[in-house]
Design a protein around this motif. Structure first.
Motif, PDB file in Angstrom:
ATOM      1  N   LEU B 194      -3.602  -0.240 -15.048  1.00 45.25           N
ATOM      2  CA  LEU B 194      -2.286   0.305 -14.773  1.00 45.25           C
ATOM      3  C   LEU B 194      -2.360   1.403 -13.715  1.00 45.25           C
ATOM      4  CD1 LEU B 194       0.379  -0.397 -16.071  1.00 45.25           C
ATOM      5  CD2 LEU B 194       0.096   1.536 -17.607  1.00 45.25           C
ATOM      6  N   ARG B 195      -3.428   2.195 -13.784  1.00 49.14           N
ATOM      7  CA  ARG B 195      -3.548   3.348 -12.908  1.00 49.14           C
ATOM      8  C   ARG B 195      -3.642   2.926 -11.440  1.00 49.14           C
ATOM      9  NH1 ARG B 195      -7.636   6.719 -10.814  1.00 49.14           N
ATOM     10  NH2 ARG B 195      -9.196   5.189 -11.404  1.00 49.14           N
ATOM     11  N   VAL B 196      -4.369   1.835 -11.180  1.00 46.50           N
ATOM     12  CA  VAL B 196      -4.529   1.421  -9.783  1.00 46.50           C
ATOM     13  C   VAL B 196      -3.451   0.423  -9.355  1.00 46.50           C
ATOM     14  CG1 VAL B 196      -6.997   1.857  -9.771  1.00 46.50           C
ATOM     15  CG2 VAL B 196      -6.149  -0.400 -10.425  1.00 46.50           C
ATOM     16  N   SER B 197      -2.568   0.073 -10.305  1.00 46.31           N
ATOM     17  CA  SER B 197      -1.484  -0.853  -9.969  1.00 46.31           C
ATOM     18  C   SER B 197      -0.402  -0.097  -9.192  1.00 46.31           C
ATOM     19  CB  SER B 197      -0.885  -1.418 -11.250  1.00 46.31           C
ATOM     20  OG  SER B 197      -0.147  -0.403 -11.887  1.00 46.31           O
ATOM     21  N   PRO B 198       0.537  -0.820  -8.575  1.00 44.93           N
ATOM     22  CA  PRO B 198       1.650  -0.138  -7.892  1.00 44.93           C
ATOM     23  C   PRO B 198       2.361   0.848  -8.809  1.00 44.93           C
ATOM     24  CG  PRO B 198       1.670  -2.468  -7.401  1.00 44.93           C
ATOM     25  CD  PRO B 198       0.581  -2.261  -8.405  1.00 44.93           C
ATOM     26  N   TRP B 199       2.503   0.469 -10.085  1.00 49.07           N
ATOM     27  CA  TRP B 199       3.181   1.355 -11.044  1.00 49.07           C
ATOM     28  C   TRP B 199       2.437   2.685 -11.145  1.00 49.07           C
ATOM     29  CZ3 TRP B 199       2.213   3.814 -15.730  1.00 49.07           C
ATOM     30  CH2 TRP B 199       3.340   4.197 -16.471  1.00 49.07           C
ATOM     31  N   GLY B 200       1.106   2.615 -11.250  1.00 49.76           N
ATOM     32  CA  GLY B 200       0.292   3.820 -11.390  1.00 49.76           C
ATOM     33  C   GLY B 200       0.380   4.694 -10.157  1.00 49.76           C
ATOM     34  N   ARG B 201       0.346   4.068  -8.968  1.00 51.93           N
ATOM     35  CA  ARG B 201       0.421   4.862  -7.744  1.00 51.93           C
ATOM     36  C   ARG B 201       1.798   5.501  -7.595  1.00 51.93           C
ATOM     37  NH1 ARG B 201      -1.980   0.235  -5.725  1.00 51.93           N
ATOM     38  NH2 ARG B 201      -0.299  -0.159  -4.270  1.00 51.93           N
ATOM     39  N   MET B 202       2.805   4.744  -8.057  1.00 55.23           N
ATOM     40  CA  MET B 202       4.154   5.310  -8.013  1.00 55.23           C
ATOM     41  C   MET B 202       4.238   6.537  -8.930  1.00 55.23           C
ATOM     42  SD  MET B 202       7.735   3.295  -8.432  1.00 55.23           S
ATOM     43  CE  MET B 202       7.003   2.157  -9.527  1.00 55.23           C
ATOM     44  N   MET B 203       3.570   6.458 -10.114  1.00 52.01           N
ATOM     45  CA  MET B 203       3.563   7.598 -11.032  1.00 52.01           C
ATOM     46  C   MET B 203       2.982   8.826 -10.333  1.00 52.01           C
ATOM     47  SD  MET B 203       4.882   6.228 -13.696  1.00 52.01           S
ATOM     48  CE  MET B 203       5.429   7.720 -14.157  1.00 52.01           C
ATOM     49  N   THR B 204       1.861   8.632  -9.624  1.00 54.71           N
ATOM     50  CA  THR B 204       1.243   9.760  -8.922  1.00 54.71           C
ATOM     51  C   THR B 204       2.218  10.343  -7.911  1.00 54.71           C
ATOM     52  OG1 THR B 204      -0.758   8.441  -9.082  1.00 54.71           O
ATOM     53  CG2 THR B 204      -0.889  10.474  -7.821  1.00 54.71           C
ATOM     54  N   ALA B 205       2.889   9.454  -7.190  1.00 61.64           N
ATOM     55  CA  ALA B 205       3.844   9.927  -6.190  1.00 61.64           C
ATOM     56  C   ALA B 205       4.939  10.758  -6.843  1.00 61.64           C
ATOM     57  CB  ALA B 205       4.448   8.731  -5.459  1.00 61.64           C
ATOM     58  N   ILE B 206       5.443  10.281  -7.965  1.00 65.96           N
ATOM     59  CA  ILE B 206       6.515  11.004  -8.661  1.00 65.96           C
ATOM     60  C   ILE B 206       6.006  12.355  -9.143  1.00 65.96           C
ATOM     61  CG2 ILE B 206       7.945  11.004 -10.734  1.00 65.96           C
ATOM     62  CD1 ILE B 206       8.163   7.941 -10.368  1.00 65.96           C
ATOM     63  N   ARG B 207       4.778  12.344  -9.686  1.00 64.65           N
ATOM     64  CA  ARG B 207       4.220  13.591 -10.209  1.00 64.65           C
ATOM     65  C   ARG B 207       4.037  14.618  -9.092  1.00 64.65           C
ATOM     66  NH1 ARG B 207      -1.671  12.933 -11.811  1.00 64.65           N
ATOM     67  NH2 ARG B 207      -1.898  13.493  -9.620  1.00 64.65           N
ATOM     68  N   GLU B 208       3.515  14.142  -7.948  1.00 65.27           N
ATOM     69  CA  GLU B 208       3.197  15.079  -6.877  1.00 65.27           C
ATOM     70  C   GLU B 208       4.442  15.543  -6.133  1.00 65.27           C
ATOM     71  OE1 GLU B 208       0.317  16.444  -6.291  1.00 65.27           O
ATOM     72  OE2 GLU B 208      -0.556  15.348  -7.977  1.00 65.27           O
ATOM     73  N   ASN B 209       5.372  14.654  -5.899  1.00 62.11           N
ATOM     74  CA  ASN B 209       6.571  15.056  -5.167  1.00 62.11           C
ATOM     75  C   ASN B 209       7.749  14.179  -5.582  1.00 62.11           C
ATOM     76  OD1 ASN B 209       8.550  15.798  -3.365  1.00 62.11           O
ATOM     77  ND2 ASN B 209       7.078  16.131  -1.694  1.00 62.11           N
ATOM     78  N   GLU B 210       8.461  14.682  -6.553  1.00 57.87           N
ATOM     79  CA  GLU B 210       9.524  13.904  -7.175  1.00 57.87           C
ATOM     80  C   GLU B 210      10.612  13.534  -6.159  1.00 57.87           C
ATOM     81  OE1 GLU B 210      10.792  15.863 -10.764  1.00 57.87           O
ATOM     82  OE2 GLU B 210      12.682  14.767 -10.665  1.00 57.87           O
ATOM     83  N   LYS B 211      10.979  14.521  -5.333  1.00 63.96           N
ATOM     84  CA  LYS B 211      12.092  14.288  -4.405  1.00 63.96           C
ATOM     85  C   LYS B 211      11.727  13.234  -3.367  1.00 63.96           C
ATOM     86  CE  LYS B 211      14.633  18.512  -4.944  1.00 63.96           C
ATOM     87  NZ  LYS B 211      14.222  19.908  -4.952  1.00 63.96           N
ATOM     88  N   ALA B 212      10.467  13.336  -2.875  1.00 63.01           N
ATOM     89  CA  ALA B 212      10.041  12.360  -1.877  1.00 63.01           C
ATOM     90  C   ALA B 212      10.044  10.957  -2.476  1.00 63.01           C
ATOM     91  CB  ALA B 212       8.646  12.711  -1.372  1.00 63.01           C
ATOM     92  N   ALA B 213       9.593  10.850  -3.727  1.00 63.93           N
ATOM     93  CA  ALA B 213       9.570   9.541  -4.378  1.00 63.93           C
ATOM     94  C   ALA B 213      10.982   9.002  -4.529  1.00 63.93           C
ATOM     95  CB  ALA B 213       8.880   9.645  -5.733  1.00 63.93           C
ATOM     96  N   ALA B 214      11.910   9.902  -4.919  1.00 60.32           N
ATOM     97  CA  ALA B 214      13.299   9.465  -5.081  1.00 60.32           C
ATOM     98  C   ALA B 214      13.882   9.029  -3.735  1.00 60.32           C
ATOM     99  CB  ALA B 214      14.143  10.592  -5.682  1.00 60.32           C
TER     100      ALA B 214
END
Lengths: 398, 360
Positions: B194-214
């Motif tokens: 899960l961590r290396v899947s797109p879902w996992g990478r998206m989680m990292t993006a959200i964690r690091e910069n929520e606004k950018a992910a949104a």
């Protein structure tokens, strides 16, 4: 990595093993957690029993040393299971004199000691659930009376004081909830009326609303709580609002702190029961003499029970003739229930001589006769305590 | 020889509890390490799992609801489902809260769960708890299991009794420990996937910069709820195993936040949050130290006593429990000072596929 940790753990564990010819028992008690102050004198009483055994010839014909391995059960199932796992497996104890709280006792017994076939002799676990816990085994005993007895004693006390209706307030923990349930049932069956029966959460700043709700039904309050966490606050709220006139309660409330904080002049109509020892018996006098000499508070809650448990365990091991775990339960029943020569606290040498010559003994303990029934329970004695000259004065209920 | 068996069984017990804590830490890692959700209510989800399992699988009892006597695996799975359902409800309501507010909300929710378990005495037996919880493998030796389907198909009850008398009483301990370890390994591999899947990478993006992910078109709220539920499901399973290991659960001491919530946090932070291996390592390491330090302190006190026989050691013995806590605290300080990002720091997932192995 994991392997290294495991091996180093085992090497460290080896450090703690004492000389091979000792007979070890486990002594898990809630040394940290919610009640360390209560446990300290109990632990000292266990030490005193161990000292008596070792000073008067030790165990068996070659005088082996009797050792109590102390661990921390923290009044918590997780800690108790972990602590007793170490005792049973690493320390290879013959029996367990132990856990203080009922929840911890049940968890360690069901999870570890019963599957391993080790006897548990609890010093203060008083939950009625312990009586019916075992399934075809006979491995759990206790030297403290079940709450079932104290609840009934308290109901009888209320009746004898002429109380016909009463409100019940109990702290929502395993100990107080259990004793409140037994009391309510016994009081109703004796013809009394419970006007209100409510749990309260401990450690709140005020209990005025609880006190007001309960106070509208009756002038009498049966209070089951620990004095420190909620008992004193409820008493204070009740005295301030004048909601109640008479108070009865169980041993969680019995402390000098209650008198110091509320004032002796306000506590004229207060009676608390506690498990007690009949101080007029020879056994208690013998215990008191030894306890005073060692600086152990002889009459504190569960302190004589702790001494009895550690001493009984030693007698059972001596009777069994070896440190073999499987023989302890039967031997424990024989030395505690008799028939045989009466043995009082501290009389290890006498007991050892009788057992060596093939005789049988019957231990009469500091806290009571200590005769186990089929569930491994003992009958208890209780005292009623009232305030006299700014101190609690106990009178044994007979 | 007996002593080696003792050490072996103690090691099994260490692995059992370590494995249970590893599951809790993995669950928390999904929430905090992946998604940056500060869940301070681990104990609550573990309690839901444990109580669900206990009520479904115990024998009928006069003390608590049911005792539905369902198969143990049904209990395990329902424990996960229930923890997931509760997490869904909480997630929908609370997940929009910022980190510190979410922490406060989850502390409150864990307390609410505890109070419900404590006060619904008809269902849960209140503060006195539920005992006789069946433990996987050991339960085969209980009469109600071996005299019913499917075990009675193989042999009659008498035959089973003879069989269980013929094998050592501790036979189930390695099996139980291995079952938990296998579950830990399976969940570890699933989470790594899960961590290396797109879902996992998206989680990292959200964690690091929520606004950018949104801004990049990600549905931040939905993803965070998903992570919250997934973490809670794993915690629910850990709770079910904890109930089996202890065989008695009660709401006050068993699910005390200091030992269930904050100890798990310590494990995750010390091991390395964001790293599944770190979560597992932290859990085992801290639990091994926690448990075996008692043997060490006892040993050290004995040695002190023999070295200086004029010193009265009884006072030390009574204080040993506190000395041990101090020792563990110092060790944690050391780990956190020495490894600020945890012993195994987070490794960012690679972009995808082949280039994965070049990523740092």
């Amino acid at each position: 990595m994991m392997k290294k940790i495991l091996i180093s753990g085992m090497v460290i564990a080896g450090l703690s093993s004492v000389a091979y010819s000792d007979v070890k028992i486990g002594n898990p008690m809630a040394r940290t957690g919610p009640i360390p102050e209560l446990v300290k004198p109990m632990s000292a009483a266990v030490d005193l029993a161990v000292e008596h055994v070792n000073d008067q010839g030790g165990l068996f014909s070659d005088g082996q040393k009797y050792v109590a391995v102390k661990v921390d059960s923290a009044c918590d199932p997780v800690a108790a299971v972990d602590a007793v796992t170490k005792l049973v497996n690493v320390e290879v104890v013959t029996g367990i004199v132990g856990p203080v709280c009922s929840g911890a006792t049940i968890a360690q017994a069901e999870s570890v000691s019963i599957p391993a076939g080790v006897v548990t002799l609890s010093v203060s676990a008083s939950s009625p659930a312990i009586s019916e816990m075992e399934n075809g085994t006979d491995l759990v005993f206790r030297t403290a009376a079940s709450d079932a007895y104290q609840g009934i004693a308290l109901a009888e006390l209320a009746m004898s004081k002429g109380i016909k209706d009463i409100a019940v307030s109990y702290a929502n923990d395993d100990y107080n909830a259990a004793i409140a349930a037994v009391f309510s049932k016994a009081f109703t069956s004796m013809g009394g009326k419970i006007t209100g029966n409510e749990a309260h959460e401990p450690n709140k700043a005020s209990y005025r609303s609880e006190v007001n709700t309960l106070g509208s039904g009756s002038d009498n309050l049966a209070l089951f709580a620990y004095y420190g966490s909620s008992g004193i606050t409820i008493m204070r709220n009740a005295l301030e609002t004048g909601a109640f006139e008479n108070f009865i309660g169980a041993d969680g409330m019995l402390a000098q702190e209650v008198i110091d904080q509320l004032g002796a002049e306000n506590l004229g109509n207060v009676t608390f029961t506690t498990s007690a020892s009949d101080s007029s018996t020879d056994a208690f006098k013998s215990w008191k003499k030894h306890a005073d000499a060692a600086g152990v508070p002889a009459s504190d809650p569960f302190v004589p029970n702790s001494y009895d448990a550690a001493f009984l365990m030693a007698l059972a091991i001596e009777k069994a003739g070896s440190a073999d775990r499987s023989k302890i339960a039967a031997a424990l029943r024989e030395v505690a229930n008799g028939p045989g020569e009466k043995i009082l606290p501290g009389e290890w040498k006498k007991a050892k001589e009788i057992l060596a010559s093939g005789g049988s003994i019957d231990y009469v303990g500091a806290a009571g006769p200590q005769d186990f029934d089929k569930n491994g329970d003992v009958a208890g004695l209780f005292s009623k305590n009232t305030v006299v000259d700014g101190k609690w004065k106990p009178v044994v209920i007979k | 020889m007996e002593i080696f068996l003792g050490y072996f069984l103690y090691a099994m017990s260490l692995l059992t509890v370590g494995g249970i804590y590893a599951l809790l830490a993995l669950g928390l890692n999904v929430q905090w390490g992946f998604a940056g959700l500060f869940n301070a209510g681990v104990a609550g989800f573990a309690a839901i799992g444990a109580y669900t399992y206990a009520l479904l699988t115990t024998a009928k009892s006069q003390f608590h609801f049911g005792g539905l006597e369902l198969p143990l695996i049904v209990g395990d799975i329902t424990a996960m489902i229930f923890a997931g359902i509760v997490a869904t409800i909480i997630g929908i309501i609370c997940i929009r809260l910022r980190a510190d507010y979410l922490a406060i909300a989850t502390i409150g929710i864990a307390e609410i769960i505890k109070l419900i378990l404590k006060n619904e005495t008809d269902i849960t037996n209140g503060p006195r708890g539920i005992n006789k919880i069946p433990r996987t493998w050991e339960h085969f030796t209980e009469e109600r299991f071996y005299s019913n389907f499917p075990m009675n198909f193989i042999s009659n009850p008498k035959g089973w009794e003879v069989f269980f008398d013929s094998i050592p009483k501790w036979w189930w301990q390695p099996f139980f420990a291995c079952t938990i370890l296998i579950v830990v390994i399976i969940i570890y591999f699933l989470l790594e996937k899960l961590r290396v899947s797109p879902w996992g990478r998206m989680m990292t993006a959200i964690r690091e910069n929520e606004k950018a992910a949104a801004a990049a078109g990600k549905n931040v709220t939905k993803r965070r709820i998903e992570a919250f539920i997934l973490g809670a499901v794993i915690m629910g399973l850990a709770g079910a195993f904890l109930g089996q290991h202890l065989r008695l659960i009660e709401p006050t001491q068993t699910f005390d936040p200091s030992k269930m919530t904050f100890l798990v946090w310590v494990m995750l932070i010390a091991g390395g949050s964001g790293n599944n291996k770190g979560a597992i390592l932290g859990a085992f390491l801290i639990w091994f130290v926690w448990s075996s330090s008692e043997l060490v302190t006892n040993g050290v006190i004995e040695i002190l006593a023999t070295m200086f026989d004029s010193v009265d050691i009884s006072i030390l013995k009574n204080r040993a429990g506190f000395i041990r806590m101090l020792f563990i605290g110092l060790l944690l300080q050391f780990i956190l000072q020495r490894f600020p990002k945890g012993i195994l720091p987070e490794k960012r997932p690679a972009i995808s596929g082949k280039s994965q192995k070049y990523a740092g």
